[in-house]
Design an enzyme around this catalytic site. Sequence first.
Site, PDB file in Angstrom:
ATOM      1  N   CYS A  70      -3.272   1.291   6.459  1.00 22.92           N
ATOM      2  CA  CYS A  70      -3.586   0.460   7.635  1.00 22.92           C
ATOM      3  C   CYS A  70      -4.238   1.279   8.736  1.00 22.92           C
ATOM      4  CB  CYS A  70      -2.319  -0.200   8.151  1.00 22.92           C
ATOM      5  SG  CYS A  70      -1.088   1.002   8.669  1.00 22.92           S
ATOM      6  N   GLU A  80       7.881   0.578  16.626  1.00 23.60           N
ATOM      7  CA  GLU A  80       9.023   1.115  15.888  1.00 23.60           C
ATOM      8  C   GLU A  80       8.862   2.625  15.813  1.00 23.60           C
ATOM      9  OE1 GLU A  80      10.449  -1.000  12.495  1.00 23.60           O
ATOM     10  OE2 GLU A  80       9.625  -2.907  13.159  1.00 23.60           O
ATOM     11  N   GLU A 110       3.727  -5.325  12.297  1.00 23.63           N
ATOM     12  CA  GLU A 110       2.771  -4.222  12.118  1.00 23.63           C
ATOM     13  C   GLU A 110       1.651  -4.772  11.244  1.00 23.63           C
ATOM     14  OE1 GLU A 110       4.943  -0.742  10.757  1.00 23.63           O
ATOM     15  OE2 GLU A 110       6.049  -0.624  12.631  1.00 23.63           O
ATOM     16  N   ASN A 165       0.799  -1.238   0.000  1.00 18.59           N
ATOM     17  CA  ASN A 165       0.000   0.000   0.000  1.00 18.59           C
ATOM     18  C   ASN A 165       0.831   1.288   0.000  1.00 18.59           C
ATOM     19  OD1 ASN A 165       0.591  -0.870   2.665  1.00 18.59           O
ATOM     20  ND2 ASN A 165      -0.926   0.516   3.481  1.00 18.59           N
TER      21      ASN A 165
HETATM   22  P1  NAD Z   1      -0.052  -9.575   3.205  1.00 21.55           P
HETATM   23  O1  NAD Z   1       0.049 -10.020   4.602  1.00 21.55           O
HETATM   24  O2  NAD Z   1      -0.911 -10.337   2.277  1.00 21.55           O
HETATM   25  O3  NAD Z   1       1.385  -9.555   2.514  1.00 21.55           O
HETATM   26  C1  NAD Z   1       2.443  -8.821   3.063  1.00 21.55           C
HETATM   27  C2  NAD Z   1       3.755  -9.446   2.612  1.00 21.55           C
HETATM   28  O4  NAD Z   1       3.887 -10.733   3.193  1.00 21.55           O
HETATM   29  C3  NAD Z   1       3.883  -9.639   1.109  1.00 21.55           C
HETATM   30  O5  NAD Z   1       5.195  -9.318   0.731  1.00 21.55           O
HETATM   31  C4  NAD Z   1       3.622 -11.123   0.947  1.00 21.55           C
HETATM   32  O6  NAD Z   1       4.216 -11.675  -0.205  1.00 21.55           O
HETATM   33  C5  NAD Z   1       4.266 -11.678   2.199  1.00 21.55           C
HETATM   34  N1  NAD Z   1       3.789 -12.978   2.648  1.00 21.55           N
HETATM   35  C6  NAD Z   1       2.548 -13.502   2.519  1.00 21.55           C
HETATM   36  N2  NAD Z   1       2.498 -14.719   3.113  1.00 21.55           N
HETATM   37  C7  NAD Z   1       3.734 -14.966   3.623  1.00 21.55           C
HETATM   38  C8  NAD Z   1       4.303 -16.048   4.354  1.00 21.55           C
HETATM   39  N3  NAD Z   1       3.591 -17.118   4.701  1.00 21.55           N
HETATM   40  N4  NAD Z   1       5.594 -15.951   4.721  1.00 21.55           N
HETATM   41  C9  NAD Z   1       6.337 -14.868   4.409  1.00 21.55           C
HETATM   42  N5  NAD Z   1       5.845 -13.814   3.703  1.00 21.55           N
HETATM   43  C10 NAD Z   1       4.558 -13.856   3.332  1.00 21.55           C
HETATM   44  O7  NAD Z   1      -0.491  -8.045   3.270  1.00 21.55           O
HETATM   45  P2  NAD Z   1      -0.814  -7.068   2.057  1.00 21.55           P
HETATM   46  O8  NAD Z   1      -2.095  -7.515   1.424  1.00 21.55           O
HETATM   47  O9  NAD Z   1       0.390  -6.917   1.208  1.00 21.55           O
HETATM   48  O10 NAD Z   1      -1.057  -5.679   2.819  1.00 21.55           O
HETATM   49  C11 NAD Z   1      -2.271  -5.294   3.355  1.00 21.55           C
HETATM   50  C12 NAD Z   1      -2.307  -5.604   4.832  1.00 21.55           C
HETATM   51  O11 NAD Z   1      -1.211  -4.976   5.479  1.00 21.55           O
HETATM   52  C13 NAD Z   1      -3.533  -5.068   5.545  1.00 21.55           C
HETATM   53  O12 NAD Z   1      -3.990  -6.020   6.463  1.00 21.55           O
HETATM   54  C14 NAD Z   1      -3.014  -3.855   6.288  1.00 21.55           C
HETATM   55  O13 NAD Z   1      -3.752  -3.484   7.414  1.00 21.55           O
HETATM   56  C15 NAD Z   1      -1.652  -4.297   6.649  1.00 21.55           C
HETATM   57  N6  NAD Z   1      -0.774  -3.146   6.923  1.00 21.55           N
HETATM   58  C16 NAD Z   1      -0.439  -2.870   8.218  1.00 21.55           C
HETATM   59  C17 NAD Z   1       0.362  -1.760   8.516  1.00 21.55           C
HETATM   60  C18 NAD Z   1       0.748  -1.393   9.929  1.00 21.55           C
HETATM   61  O14 NAD Z   1       1.611  -0.540  10.084  1.00 21.55           O
HETATM   62  N7  NAD Z   1       0.151  -1.978  10.939  1.00 21.55           N
HETATM   63  C19 NAD Z   1       0.818  -0.971   7.460  1.00 21.55           C
HETATM   64  C20 NAD Z   1       0.452  -1.281   6.157  1.00 21.55           C
HETATM   65  C21 NAD Z   1      -0.339  -2.386   5.895  1.00 21.55           C
HETATM   66  O1  6OD Z   2       4.003   6.440   8.957  1.00 20.42           O
HETATM   67  C1  6OD Z   2       4.540   5.349   9.192  1.00 20.42           C
HETATM   68  O2  6OD Z   2       5.672   5.279   9.676  1.00 20.42           O
HETATM   69  C2  6OD Z   2       3.814   4.108   8.911  1.00 20.42           C
HETATM   70  N1  6OD Z   2       4.434   2.971   9.274  1.00 20.42           N
HETATM   71  C3  6OD Z   2       2.609   4.162   8.314  1.00 20.42           C
HETATM   72  C4  6OD Z   2       1.815   3.037   8.040  1.00 20.42           C
HETATM   73  C5  6OD Z   2       0.737   3.153   7.256  1.00 20.42           C
HETATM   74  C6  6OD Z   2      -0.056   2.035   6.923  1.00 20.42           C
HETATM   75  O3  6OD Z   2      -0.585   1.868   5.867  1.00 20.42           O
END
Ligand code: NAD
Ligand code: 6OD
Length: 486
Positions: A288, A467, A254, A155
Amino acid sequence: MTDILNFINGEYVKNASGKTYEKRNPVDNALIGHVHEAGQPEVDAAVAAAKAALHGPWGQLSVVDRCKMLDGLVDEINRRFDDFLQAEIADTGKPAHLASHVDIPRGAANFKIFTDTIKNASTESFEMRTPDGKTARSYGVRVPRGVIAIICPWNLPLLLMTWKAGPALACGNTVVVKPSEATPSTATMLGEVMNKVGIPKGVYNVVNGFGVNSAGSFLTSHKDVNGITFTGETKTGTAIMKAGADGIRPVSLELGGKNAAVVFADCDFDNAVATVTRSCFENAGQVCLGTERVYVQRPIFEKFVAALKDKAEGMKPGRPFDPDTKIGPLVSKIHQAKVLRMYQAAKDEGANIVTGGGIPDMPDDLKDGCWIQPTIWTGLPETATVVTEEIFGPCCHIRPFDTEEEVLALVNANRYGLATSIHTQDIGRAMRLASAIEVGLCWINSWFLRDLRTPFGGSKQSGIGREGGLHSLEFYTELRNVMVKY
Ligand code: NAD
Ligand code: 6OD
């Protein structure tokens, strides 16, 4: 059209298997390039390079010299700003005004904040008398953890990757990055910048590919990886935590969220509407920290719903560089299908669809893109799918409330605990609620306002660890205690 390769030991390399996959632009489904999927041999090579680099010239640098080198990355990313911008936009389809104000500048700034942090971090020291009448002094030394695996989502690709590579490298670690399969370009391009500023070979490596049975799981299960830092879905975080358990490797997670905005009747109405509009619809809801549950105090409920509807309907979809574009597409067909399934679930479960609910009508040249309408629902029970589950699209459910106690219970009744925003002019009430809402991040009369020195992370099923600023040192260094008897 290009080949998107792996970056291992300072060089761009193809894979042994010859396996590639197509990367397409989510705006119009045009082919961007072929990504070379890393298999076990490429992951092994990347981890071996990272391990060797720990003990090469990188490991010999003083903190100040290491930080000077990393600060050079900021200048070089900024010099190549347009290349990064074009690559990020091609992968994600996001509007240029967003990528040029958020993704790329923060992608660069994430290096500087942590070089400043590590140069100024102190450790503790104690003196004591020993039983034989001598003196002993102990002091802490921060040492790098070793090879860090960085697993990223799609994202905010450059921003979220450097948010981890920045502190990891500032602390003297080496890294192997696995970008999302949907957004491989900017992490891969950063390899050129690493070489340009003289970061030694093997310090920064990139392996492209998928998660399960691909680069992601090969990397997280690799025995020479000393720590795993991950941003992505909670379900994936669970798998990664299990992988980390083998070999007792620490994880920083995260994860997902189902964030609430709380709007009291005494809020600054225009600011609340503008801020909730951003938190629901910015980056097509693929943030997120974004809001998917909005609770509005009853006296202003109807007025607020009408105002947010107006804003949602004003979000013109279009090409990233068109100045009229207010919202881009979703990142992929797979994600579009998931969001549409959620929109259907809302309908099936009896939602009142205030606006949206489907795919917008697009001109012929954009019809193949991953477009989605900003969507608002009302009238659903708190148990409804779209009120409990993360969607990660430009949508929200709005529900009225009467009292502070009631809204606190509603906000906390969810397995996630990432972020919230509270809108009121009664600062006492806002601060009371901020202490009681179970989240890692709380904004008052604002949203996604960042000071990079502050702790960032989620509570409950939204993550483990914090972090940001000094907090990043908890994960990217180990504290060694040295005791001197004299
Ligand atoms: P995802 O979990 O599907 O994938 C994230 C990464 O993990 C990708 O690179 C994917 O290839 C890899 N991956 C998937 N399965 C794996 C496994 N078994 N072992 C190792 N790597 C693996 O997430 P996404 O769809 O790319 O992103 C969206 C999600 O991310 C949403 O749930 C969002 O809330 C979350 N997100 C959280 C934050 C935060 O800071 N908390 C920030 C951004 C996105
Ligand atoms: O601002 C940041 O440092 C951060 N980790 C943002 C995350 C956004 C999620 O989509």
